[in-house]
Scaffold this motif. Sequence first.
Motif, mmCIF file in Angstrom:
data_model
loop_
_atom_site.group_PDB
_atom_site.id
_atom_site.type_symbol
_atom_site.label_atom_id
_atom_site.label_comp_id
_atom_site.label_asym_id
_atom_site.label_seq_id
_atom_site.Cartn_x
_atom_site.Cartn_y
_atom_site.Cartn_z
ATOM 1 N N UNK A 65 0.637 -1.068 0.022
ATOM 2 C CA UNK A 65 0.068 0.256 -0.068
ATOM 3 C C UNK A 65 0.593 1.096 -0.306
ATOM 4 N N UNK A 66 1.977 1.356 0.655
ATOM 5 C CA UNK A 66 3.057 2.504 0.596
ATOM 6 C C UNK A 66 3.125 2.208 -0.916
ATOM 7 N N UNK A 67 4.045 1.544 -0.992
ATOM 8 C CA UNK A 67 4.206 1.705 -2.618
ATOM 9 C C UNK A 67 3.483 1.996 -4.130
ATOM 10 N N UNK A 68 1.913 1.541 -3.735
ATOM 11 C CA UNK A 68 1.183 1.712 -4.507
ATOM 12 C C UNK A 68 1.482 0.255 -5.717
ATOM 13 N N UNK A 69 1.910 -0.631 -5.496
ATOM 14 C CA UNK A 69 2.470 -1.819 -6.060
ATOM 15 C C UNK A 69 1.996 -3.027 -5.846
ATOM 16 N N UNK A 70 2.374 -3.797 -7.036
ATOM 17 C CA UNK A 70 1.659 -5.334 -6.649
ATOM 18 C C UNK A 70 2.757 -6.386 -7.171
#
Length: 784
Positions: free
Chosen positions: A208-213
Amino acid sequence: MDKSLNTTAHRSLLSRPGQTGRVLALLLLAPGPAWAGGLGLPTPLWWLAGLLLVLASVVLGAALQQRRQQQLIRQTMRLKVSRAEAALLALDEWGQIIAASKGCQPLFGQLPNTLQQTGLPAELISQLLNERLAIGATLSGAVSSAVNPATPMLTVQALAAGYGLPEDAAWQLLLLRDISTEHLQQQQDQHLRLALQGARLGMLEFDLDSQRLDCSSLALHNLLGLPAPCNSLSFNDWLERLHPEDRAQASALLSNPALHEDSATSLEFRIRHENGSWEWLEQRNHCLRTQGRITHIVAMCQIISARKLAEASLLRREQEFRTLVENSPDIIARYDLDLRCQFINRSINRYSPIPREEHIGRHIGDKGWPDELVRRFEQEARTLIETWEARSFETELFQDNRRYIFESRLFPEFDRNGVLTSILCVDREITSTRQTNRLLTEENAVMEMIANSQPLPDILKQICQMIETQLPHGICSIMRLDDEGTHLKMASGAKLPPDYSAMVDGIAIGPEVGSCGTAAYWKRPIIVDDIATSPLWAKFASKTVGEFGLRACWSIPIFTSEHNLLGTFGIYHKEPRRPTPEELDLAYRSTHLTAIALQSNLHEKQLYKLATQDSLTGLNNRRQFLDLAGREIKRSQRYQQPLTVMMLDLDHFKNINDRYGHDVGDQVIHHFASVLQTVLRASDLAGRLGGEEFAGLLPDTDLADALPVAERLRQQVENSALTINGQAVHYTVSIGLTALQPGDVAIDDLLRRADKLLYQAKDHGRNRVCGGDTFSRALDVENT
């Protein structure tokens, strides 16, 4: 003394194998003994013998030395191996076990003395003995033992000489290791990998911090068909792959995961595959916290497209089934084991004043059904609950002055565990079928009474009872026209009040003389639905209604075959009502029998004609046909002449009645009778046995000659059509033929055989002819 010392020294030298050669050499270099000369041996031969003796001594000493060395190595090997903790086996050059360590005990249940006791596979033992393992080589195999029946997996490794074997030793030192646990773990890991791959599962981690999967590239490849190196996507790229209708729920999870933190949440959404197709994905989410806030969401994802397709297909089939159930003419209901209604289709609205929705939740006894019906239903339902077997029974219901007969069938319903949960009930109205069959039976009984010349009052009473059975709330009467043709006499009416019968007995016919007097006057049916308000009953209404309680009267005039008036047939009711079309048909049908009975007193010949011919077709009726056919069979047997009997049945005749009405059905029967008479010869017999069933008899005709006649009849029926109200009505016929056989006694023998062949023709597709000498051999005549 010198001799003794010399002998002792020799024994001391000979006792050491290494010194044997030196001793012999010294003896040979010494001067030859005197006894040698005494023997006459030349000196060179003495030296040659000595030399051979020296060589033999050297060889013997070397052999003894090598044996002592081998014994020493064997003892050393046994000692080292026996003290080893590992599972070791020492083998000599012949494959015999020299020693086995105590580590072999748990593997084999004992310290093996031979390789066979180890239980090693035969091919592995053969390789050990024949090919010899190279140093460091490893073999594996399964071993079964009494101590370890789970058959452990072993590795067998050949150890190098540094473990205690000499460089040139022909022996083999083997190290055995149990790898059952490792092998099982490897199998489980492999099965897990295959299962995950086959199930198309993947582990995804949303940061959620880096907005990556982030995930393994294999997961994205299995799920979405992405290239193998791809192992990370941004949230936007991930959401872009979702179906537009499903993005909101996935976006809500990523933007506000705290709402889904309490328990594992599951989302189902569509996602675009790399090949452009849409796949259904199930995502089970778990929120992870770091320093008090949610930072990651770990999700196990699985492709569930097959399941969603199956669910959609199941839903579609359920909707189709529900559509069929809702539009079925049968009453279809489901009851729990306490006989409370859980579901019922809308067909119930035709038979129950209670709205369909109010049936739900009601016990079978709370629906207003008659007590007898409820008791029968409860009895059959309890039997089903006890035996788990389907039940079938008939019930009757009177609703809105009408009688309904139902064939009720109860079926058990079970859950996945085989436990009985509910009862499915299917009620099919068979009123018309049952009443028709009953009416046909009773008509035959009346016809038999007429044919047997029973007293007229008994015959007329039987006719009234026959109609009253069909109309339980009706009261029938038959009135005869007197010889002058001006008055009506009461001929039968057992259920009418005696005073009323006496009042109307001998009443004069006229334009306004009740229902029967008016019907006789105008020679047409008169339907009075309420006597109290009808002007035709003005003279009698007060007494008829007030004293006798009669409120409705339907009267049908009775005519001879020449349309001469014989009397009237009346049906009374104690409540105002009009007849249904079926009730009118029944009344018309009853007048026919009544006319036959009345005419029998007028003219014997006319009676015979009506009693032996079918009124609709003009053919012989069943009784007449059987009588004439019996005589013809006896004649054929007496003169040994051939004879063929055919049974004929109109195909799907019920569908014609249901689609066009009984009037059209009657026209079809009449049309077929005319075609039958056209095709048959004047000497042939034809009769209508009942309904749409006919029979024919061809005297002086064998089966080979009768088959073309039957086929010509079939083709003519198939190619003909009735034009009714501008609409062509087509129909076909199935025919069964059989010839007279020596063992036949009566016409019934031929009719039974022909009837079996008739149904064989129907089983093979209808609209065909089946004929044969016996039922086991049938000739199927196709269109030619």
